[in-house]
Design a protein around this motif. Structure first.
Motif, PDB file in Angstrom:
ATOM      1  N   LYS A   9      19.340  44.345  27.381  1.00 33.83           N
ATOM      2  CA  LYS A   9      19.088  43.136  28.172  1.00 33.83           C
ATOM      3  C   LYS A   9      19.758  43.223  29.550  1.00 33.83           C
ATOM      4  O   LYS A   9      20.793  43.887  29.726  1.00 33.83           O
ATOM      5  N   LEU A  10      19.168  42.469  30.516  1.00 31.42           N
ATOM      6  CA  LEU A  10      19.572  42.543  31.925  1.00 31.42           C
ATOM      7  C   LEU A  10      19.867  41.159  32.484  1.00 31.42           C
ATOM      8  O   LEU A  10      19.295  40.161  32.043  1.00 31.42           O
ATOM      9  N   ALA A  11      20.752  41.116  33.492  1.00 34.38           N
ATOM     10  CA  ALA A  11      21.028  39.895  34.262  1.00 34.38           C
ATOM     11  C   ALA A  11      21.386  40.314  35.678  1.00 34.38           C
ATOM     12  O   ALA A  11      22.093  41.313  35.883  1.00 34.38           O
ATOM     13  N   LEU A  12      20.932  39.554  36.673  1.00 43.49           N
ATOM     14  CA  LEU A  12      21.140  39.913  38.074  1.00 43.49           C
ATOM     15  C   LEU A  12      22.067  38.919  38.749  1.00 43.49           C
ATOM     16  O   LEU A  12      21.871  37.705  38.655  1.00 43.49           O
ATOM     17  N   SER A  13      23.084  39.463  39.430  1.00 44.43           N
ATOM     18  CA  SER A  13      23.993  38.638  40.230  1.00 44.43           C
ATOM     19  C   SER A  13      24.246  39.362  41.548  1.00 44.43           C
ATOM     20  O   SER A  13      24.922  40.404  41.570  1.00 44.43           O
ATOM     21  N   GLY A  14      23.700  38.819  42.643  1.00 46.96           N
ATOM     22  CA  GLY A  14      23.845  39.473  43.929  1.00 46.96           C
ATOM     23  C   GLY A  14      23.180  40.826  43.929  1.00 46.96           C
ATOM     24  O   GLY A  14      22.009  40.968  43.550  1.00 46.96           O
TER      25      GLY A  14
ATOM     26  N   TYR B 247      31.342  36.404  31.404  1.00 45.71           N
ATOM     27  CA  TYR B 247      31.973  37.312  32.359  1.00 45.71           C
ATOM     28  C   TYR B 247      31.842  36.702  33.746  1.00 45.71           C
ATOM     29  O   TYR B 247      30.752  36.284  34.153  1.00 45.71           O
ATOM     30  N   ASN B 248      32.950  36.638  34.471  1.00 40.54           N
ATOM     31  CA  ASN B 248      32.979  36.082  35.819  1.00 40.54           C
ATOM     32  C   ASN B 248      32.943  37.219  36.832  1.00 40.54           C
ATOM     33  O   ASN B 248      33.928  37.940  36.993  1.00 40.54           O
ATOM     34  N   PRO B 249      31.812  37.439  37.520  1.00 39.93           N
ATOM     35  CA  PRO B 249      31.723  38.544  38.477  1.00 39.93           C
ATOM     36  C   PRO B 249      32.722  38.446  39.622  1.00 39.93           C
ATOM     37  O   PRO B 249      33.090  39.477  40.208  1.00 39.93           O
ATOM     38  N   SER B 250      33.179  37.225  39.940  1.00 42.60           N
ATOM     39  CA  SER B 250      34.077  37.073  41.089  1.00 42.60           C
ATOM     40  C   SER B 250      35.487  37.561  40.804  1.00 42.60           C
ATOM     41  O   SER B 250      36.185  38.029  41.708  1.00 42.60           O
ATOM     42  N   ASN B 251      35.939  37.452  39.557  1.00 39.27           N
ATOM     43  CA  ASN B 251      37.310  37.889  39.263  1.00 39.27           C
ATOM     44  C   ASN B 251      37.411  38.885  38.111  1.00 39.27           C
ATOM     45  O   ASN B 251      38.505  39.306  37.739  1.00 39.27           O
ATOM     46  N   GLY B 252      36.261  39.242  37.532  1.00 39.58           N
ATOM     47  CA  GLY B 252      36.271  40.223  36.444  1.00 39.58           C
ATOM     48  C   GLY B 252      36.769  39.690  35.122  1.00 39.58           C
ATOM     49  O   GLY B 252      37.042  40.468  34.200  1.00 39.58           O
ATOM     50  N   GLY B 253      36.863  38.384  34.999  1.00 40.71           N
ATOM     51  CA  GLY B 253      37.375  37.795  33.766  1.00 40.71           C
ATOM     52  C   GLY B 253      36.326  37.760  32.663  1.00 40.71           C
ATOM     53  O   GLY B 253      35.201  37.304  32.875  1.00 40.71           O
ATOM     54  N   LEU B 254      36.694  38.240  31.486  1.00 38.57           N
ATOM     55  CA  LEU B 254      35.818  38.227  30.322  1.00 38.57           C
ATOM     56  C   LEU B 254      36.432  37.303  29.285  1.00 38.57           C
ATOM     57  O   LEU B 254      37.570  37.513  28.848  1.00 38.57           O
ATOM     58  N   THR B 255      35.698  36.256  28.887  1.00 37.79           N
ATOM     59  CA  THR B 255      36.252  35.205  28.034  1.00 37.79           C
ATOM     60  C   THR B 255      35.375  34.973  26.821  1.00 37.79           C
ATOM     61  O   THR B 255      34.152  34.809  26.947  1.00 37.79           O
TER      62      THR B 255
END
Length: 656
Positions: free
Chosen positions: A193-198, A257-265
């Motif tokens: 599966k895929l997701a696009l951010s920027g 997953y937060n692309p701005s800070n790399g946080g995985l929760t």
């Protein structure tokens, strides 16, 4: 020739041509014609989606109105759930298995796995067993992008299409305006599966073990987490990447997953149940989360944290069963078929359940078991099985004996009291991995749940069963131990009949013989010959129970397809045997998807029915198709029944 004779010949010729045109055949040429005897591929259209059958759905997408488009994978259709009324319909596909384009209602899919919406509302579909991306627009299906191998990820942003070319270990880029392809990244192991951010394309890969991102400028893959377990769903919502994962049969997780800070929760961890089972996709409509479960064949709605879940689609797990008249009944994954000695009842298994067809009233009814795999003795709804693999009935018709594969045991079901008990076998239960349960002859010990207890009988995934004419002895194909064994029905005590335990193909004295994955058994009508079907050797062996000698009936240890003399014929993944009239054996075959006929007098084998292509088409012998034919049984002297497992059908083959 007289005018009358010429006229008669002409009429007969016209009749035969007409029969061919309409797909029929004259009475003297109907041998091998296939029809549906019981079952439907799916049901529920036109009603609330919670009353509908889904079957292993793998992907879905929500539009701006919260309408859901679902790749109903094992039903081979695209379903649509109205976001306002929750009514489900078939958006595209006939339910037949195939890759035929044309009118959306008549076209066919082959296990569709992913869907994506284009900028004009058109729908793009990837077939998990197909080499292309297809487009559904204005009620017509056509091929859009070719050269794809088993795509597990499909994403559209604007007019740009991103595709996980899973079988080719790469990610590619296409367009909704052109069928041309370009490569985004290579050497990506089994992308999903895929997701696009920027400018970053996020994906799960390595069969769901890893999560990472691809820089769309450089094509470089950067791993983010490499120890996921079955990460299968991915989407972007409010700047966060949502990921679903879990251990199949045990638990499901939702992480962000937060692309701005790399946080995985980790935001949710929940144990699986019958419905909340094997999450396969995730999407949002507004602030409402949608979760798709391929194991539960269901859709849930939840809030942004995955809480306050509500099931909005799916009535039966794995396209389970709906009882009632044979013409409208539904059976999920039929595998085993057994006829009662008085020919009044047919017993079958469907998703771990035992069902009965009353042949006088043509009604299907439930009698025991449940869809979830387990090991439980008890009556009716309490009883549990785990992949039953062959079933036989006692000579008096009062008892069913079942090779309970994943429970490493032989089970007993009393038809009158509806009580399930264990006849023999100890050790691991509900075991899905290949952990060995070892081998030992001995006493029943049904309550011993660990290996190594002295004096207890141990099987290792037994699959085959046969019963003696007096009902006193069961013969067991102990599949992973590569042995053939006997069980005393009165005591449950076991004994070795044939096989050293070492995989191979060796004939001769029974206890020196070698077998390789024996999967089913059939006892000759005179009780002297025990036929052994082996998938590992792609053959049928014969044990003479009087002389204790083993020989090969047909097959040479190598997979293939060839009719003719037994000595020259070839088999591929043979499944089950059934006796027909006049020294005829019928064989279902998983490798060639055919039903074969073995004449024990002429020692010739021929194809009775099946084109060799996966499908569910009825009709003439060379045109009809099966998905994976399992156990066979004679309905009467004119009809052979076949459990066509993935198609959720019992098929009938005409013998006269």
């Amino acid at each position: 020739m007289t005018n009358n004779s010429q006229r008669a010949v002409f009429i007969v010729a016209i009749f035969l041509v007409a029969m061919v045109i309409i797909g029929a055949s004259p009475a003297w040429a109907r041998v091998g014609v296939v029809s549906t005897w019981l079952g439907r591929t799916y049901a529920g259209d036109g009603a609330d989606a919670t009353l509908a059958n889904l079957d292993g759905p793998h992907g879905f997408i929500a539009d701006a109105s919260c309408n859901l488009y679902i790749a109903d994978t094992l039903n081979h259709v695209i379903r649509k759930i109205d976001g306002t009324t929750n009514v489900i319909t078939t958006f595209a596909g006939s339910g037949q298995l195939g890759l035929v384009n044309g009118s959306a209602s008549a076209a066919t899919f082959k296990q569709p796995s992913e869907v994506a919406l284009g900028p004009s509302g058109e729908l793009y579909v990837s077939d998990s067993d197909g080499p292309r991306i297809r487009r559904v627009k204005d009620g017509v299906i056509r091929n859009w992008i070719s050269g794809i191998k088993n795509s597990d990820g499909l994403l559209i942003s604007g007019t740009t299409m991103y595709v996980s070319d899973t079988g080719n270990n790469r990610v590619v880029r296409g367009s909704t305006t052109s069928s041309a392809l370009s490569v985004v990244a290579t050497n990506v192991t089994k992308p999903g599966k895929l997701a696009l951010s920027g400018n970053d394309l996020y994906l799960v890969y390595n069969s769901g073990a890893a999560f990472g991102k691809i820089d769309l400028t450089t094509g470089v893959l950067t791993p983010i987490k490499t120890d996921f377990l079955n990460a299968d769903g991915l989407t972007l919502h409010n700047g966060l990447i949502y990921i679903i994962s879990g251990e199949h049969g045990v638990w499901n997780d939702i992480s962000t997953y937060n692309p701005s800070n790399g946080g995985l929760t980790l935001i949710k961890h929940v144990l699986e149940n019958q419905w909340y089972n094997h999450a396969s996709d995730i999407d949002f409509c507004g602030t409402s989360m949608r979760l798709l479960f391929s194991g539960g064949s269901s859709v849930y709605r939840a809030d942004e944290l995955g809480l306050n879940e509500e099931k909005i689609a799916g009535i039966y797990r794995w396209n389970d069963s709906a009882d009632g008249p044979r013409a409208t009944a539904l059976v999920g994954r039929p595998t085993l078929l057994v006829m009662s000695p008085n020919k009044l009842h047919l017993y079958l298994t469907a998703n771990q359940q035992i069902k009965e067809v009353n042949l006088r009233t043509n009604q299907l009814k439930y009698i025991a078991g449940a869809a979830p795999d387990d090991y439980v003795d008890g009556t009716a709804t309490i009883a549990r099985l785990s992949r039953p693999s062959q079933m036989v009935i006692s000579p008096k018709g009062t008892t069913l004996y079942i090779a309970d594969r994943n429970n490493n045991r032989i089970r007993v079901f009393n038809i009158q009291t509806k009580l399930m008990t264990t006849l023999t076998g100890a050790g691991y239960t509900n075991a899905f991995n290949e952990t060995s349960n070892a081998y030992a002859e001995g006493a029943a010990c049904p309550s011993v749940m660990s290996p190594g207890t002295a004096g207890c009988a141990y099987f290792n995934r037994p699959m085959g069963l046969a019963i003696s004419a007096d009902g006193k002895t069961l013969y067991v194909a102990d599949t992973n131990n590569n042995r053939i064994r006997t069980v005393n029905v009165a005591t449950g005590r076991t004994a070795l009949l044939a096989g050293t335990g070492t995989a191979g193909l060796k004939n001769g004295a029974a206890k020196n013989a070698r077998f390789k994955s024996p999967v089913s058994l059939l006892l000759s009508t005179n009780g002297r010959i025990l036929y052994v079907v082996e998938t590992g050797n792609h053959d049928i062996r014969a044990i003479d129970l009087k002389t204790k000698q083993v020989g090969t009936l047909v097959g040479n240890g190598k997979a293939g397809f060839r009719d003719g003399a037994f000595s020259q014929a070839r088999l591929s993944l043979p499944n089950y045997l059934a006796f027909g009239p006049k020294n005829i054996l019928y064989l279902s075959e998983g490798g060639t998807l055919r039903i074969r006929e073995l004449n024990l007098v002429t020692r010739q084998i021929r194809t009775l029915a099946g084109s060799g292509k996966a499908g569910s088409l009825n009709g003439l012998p060379t045109q009809a198709s099966f998905a994976n034919p399992k156990q066979l049984v004679m309905l009467d002297s004119k009809t052979l029944l076949v459990a066509d497992n993935p198609n959720d059908l019992i098929r009938a083959i005409s013998l006269k």
